[in-house]
Enzyme design. Structure first.
Site, short mmCIF file in Angstrom:
data_model
loop_
_atom_site.label_atom_id
_atom_site.label_comp_id
_atom_site.label_asym_id
_atom_site.label_seq_id
_atom_site.Cartn_x
_atom_site.Cartn_y
_atom_site.Cartn_z
N PRO A 1 0.83 -1.22 0.00
CA PRO A 1 0.00 0.00 0.00
C PRO A 1 0.86 1.26 0.00
O PRO A 1 1.78 1.39 0.79
CB PRO A 1 -0.79 -0.10 1.31
CG PRO A 1 -0.55 -1.47 1.85
CD PRO A 1 0.71 -1.98 1.24
N GLU A 2 0.56 2.16 -0.93
CA GLU A 2 1.22 3.46 -0.99
C GLU A 2 0.16 4.52 -0.69
O GLU A 2 -0.95 4.19 -0.28
CB GLU A 2 1.84 3.68 -2.38
CG GLU A 2 2.84 2.59 -2.77
CD GLU A 2 3.51 2.85 -4.13
OE1 GLU A 2 3.63 4.01 -4.54
OE2 GLU A 2 3.92 1.86 -4.78
N LYS B 1 2.00 6.95 3.78
CA LYS B 1 1.26 5.70 3.60
C LYS B 1 0.67 5.17 4.91
O LYS B 1 0.18 4.05 4.95
CB LYS B 1 2.13 4.59 3.02
CG LYS B 1 3.41 5.00 2.36
CD LYS B 1 4.22 3.76 2.00
CE LYS B 1 5.44 4.17 1.20
NZ LYS B 1 6.31 3.08 0.84
N HIS C 1 -6.25 -13.22 8.45
CA HIS C 1 -5.11 -13.20 9.36
C HIS C 1 -5.23 -12.04 10.35
O HIS C 1 -4.41 -11.11 10.32
CB HIS C 1 -3.80 -13.09 8.58
CG HIS C 1 -3.52 -14.27 7.72
ND1 HIS C 1 -4.14 -14.48 6.51
CD2 HIS C 1 -2.71 -15.34 7.92
CE1 HIS C 1 -3.70 -15.61 5.99
NE2 HIS C 1 -2.84 -16.16 6.82
N ARG D 1 1.31 -11.06 5.97
CA ARG D 1 2.77 -11.20 6.07
C ARG D 1 3.35 -10.57 7.33
O ARG D 1 4.52 -10.75 7.61
CB ARG D 1 3.41 -10.64 4.80
CG ARG D 1 2.92 -11.44 3.56
CD ARG D 1 3.85 -11.29 2.42
NE ARG D 1 3.30 -10.47 1.36
CZ ARG D 1 4.00 -10.07 0.31
NH1 ARG D 1 5.27 -10.39 0.21
NH2 ARG D 1 3.43 -9.35 -0.63
N ARG E 1 15.46 -2.84 -5.78
CA ARG E 1 14.08 -2.86 -6.29
C ARG E 1 14.09 -2.77 -7.80
O ARG E 1 15.00 -2.21 -8.40
CB ARG E 1 13.29 -1.64 -5.76
CG ARG E 1 13.43 -1.33 -4.29
CD ARG E 1 12.60 -2.24 -3.44
NE ARG E 1 11.17 -2.18 -3.75
CZ ARG E 1 10.31 -1.36 -3.18
NH1 ARG E 1 10.71 -0.48 -2.29
NH2 ARG E 1 9.02 -1.40 -3.49
#
Ligand SMILES: [Zn+2]
Length: 311
Positions: free
Chosen positions: A2-3, A58, A128, A147, A297
């Site tokens: 998410p940005e 974010k 989760h 995660r 990246r």
């Protein structure tokens, strides 16, 4: 990951449902999501009312107090007896001020904040759940994270200001000008894509929107920031803002884990021009999009539309 546009979508989706809600109980199912001890985290939140739902970069920010939020759109006029230097200087009034606190939610790679068990809800329950906030009206706000790279922290107003100062300007705020961007770029030799990812320089931009903005501005992602001439810097400023605004309009980009608060996928994926499009034709000129790895990246670039500048 998410940005800014994804965080903004979550904020806009949740805000109308959360303002004024009171936290009755907090259940910590995954204490590795917290920096604090679970019992401290819980005691800082119990009984508090959600007064604001916002974001910084974010990060999602819930501002919590002890009283109901005051209705917005009240013109700020100094009241008789108003003393500069008092707590009301921040532009808020009411008995809740000294008790205000901020829940800062960093969504990490796959974090979601969702309102579960609302009447008529047909979505599957969170898969989760990490933290559950039970509201007094029987709804449950769940922080869910497959995660578990996300982090939740409770900061008092002074700690919050200090934390917020470590982040760069908000790219969509009216106060963030092309001139600010050009001046900041000129002071750095970092490749511009890495520069854009650094939250201390500019808040909320991640790899997807950095690559997209650089494509739109016609800039090679590897160009050292200070080599970008002012006119290209102005292009980048415009590109960054339009990319972020369009992505918000599309409710963000779902690559994998990100979901809008109502469980849907963001639709900006189809609008991406270079990100994730290695070897596919450039949407502008037809040349093959390249993937280059640097700074750990992937960067994506059209060799024709994003030429290297200078020697
Ligand atoms: Zn091209």
């Amino acid at each position: 990951v998410p940005e800014l546009p994804e965080a903004e979508t979550i904020v806009r989706g949740l805000r109308p449902f959360l303002l004024g809600a009171r936290i009755a109980r907090v259940e910590v199912l995954r204490s590795d999501l917290l920096d604090a001890r679970p019992e401290d985290f819980v005691s800082l939140l119990m009984g508090r009312v959600i007064q604001e739902v916002d974001r910084r970069g974010k990060n999602l920010i819930l501002t919590l107090g002890t009283v109901e939020p005051t209705p917005p759109a009240k013109p700020a006029s100094p009241r008789p007896g108003f003393k500069a230097g008092s707590a009301a200087v921040e532009g808020r009034s009411g008995p809740g001020i000294p008790d205000r606190t901020h829940l800062v939610v960093n969504l990490g790679m796959s974090g979601r904040l969702l309102l579960a068990q609302v009447e008529g809800d047909t979505r599957p329950p969170p898969s989760h759940p990490g933290i559950r906030f039970l509201l007094t009206d029987a709804r449950v706000l769940v922080y869910d994270d497959v995660r578990r790279f996300g982090r939740l922290r409770v900061l008092d107003p002074a700690q919050y200001r200090e934390w917020s100062r470590t982040l760069g300007p908000e790219p969509l705020s009216p106060g963030f000008t092309a001139r600010d961007l050009c001046e900041a770029l000129a002071a750095s030799t970092t490749p511009v894509r890495s520069w854009l990812l650094d939250q201390r320089r500019i808040a909320g931009v991640g790899n997807i929107y950095a690559n997209e903005a650089l494509f739109r501005a016609g800039l090679d992602p590897r160009i050292p920031a200070r080599r970008i001439p002012p006119e290209a810097g102005r292009r980048l400023h415009r590109a960054l803002r339009s990319v972020l605004r369009e992505a918000i309009g599309n409710q963000g980009t779902t690559l994998r884990d990100y979901r809008t608060p109502d469980g849907g996928e963001g639709s900006h994926l189809q609008a991406l021009r270079v990100y994730g499009r290695e070897a596919l034709p450039c949407r502008s000129c037809g040349a093959r999009v390249e993937r280059i790895v640097f700074g750990g990246r992937s960067a994506f670039r059209c060799p024709t539309c994003q030429p290297w500048i200078g020697s």
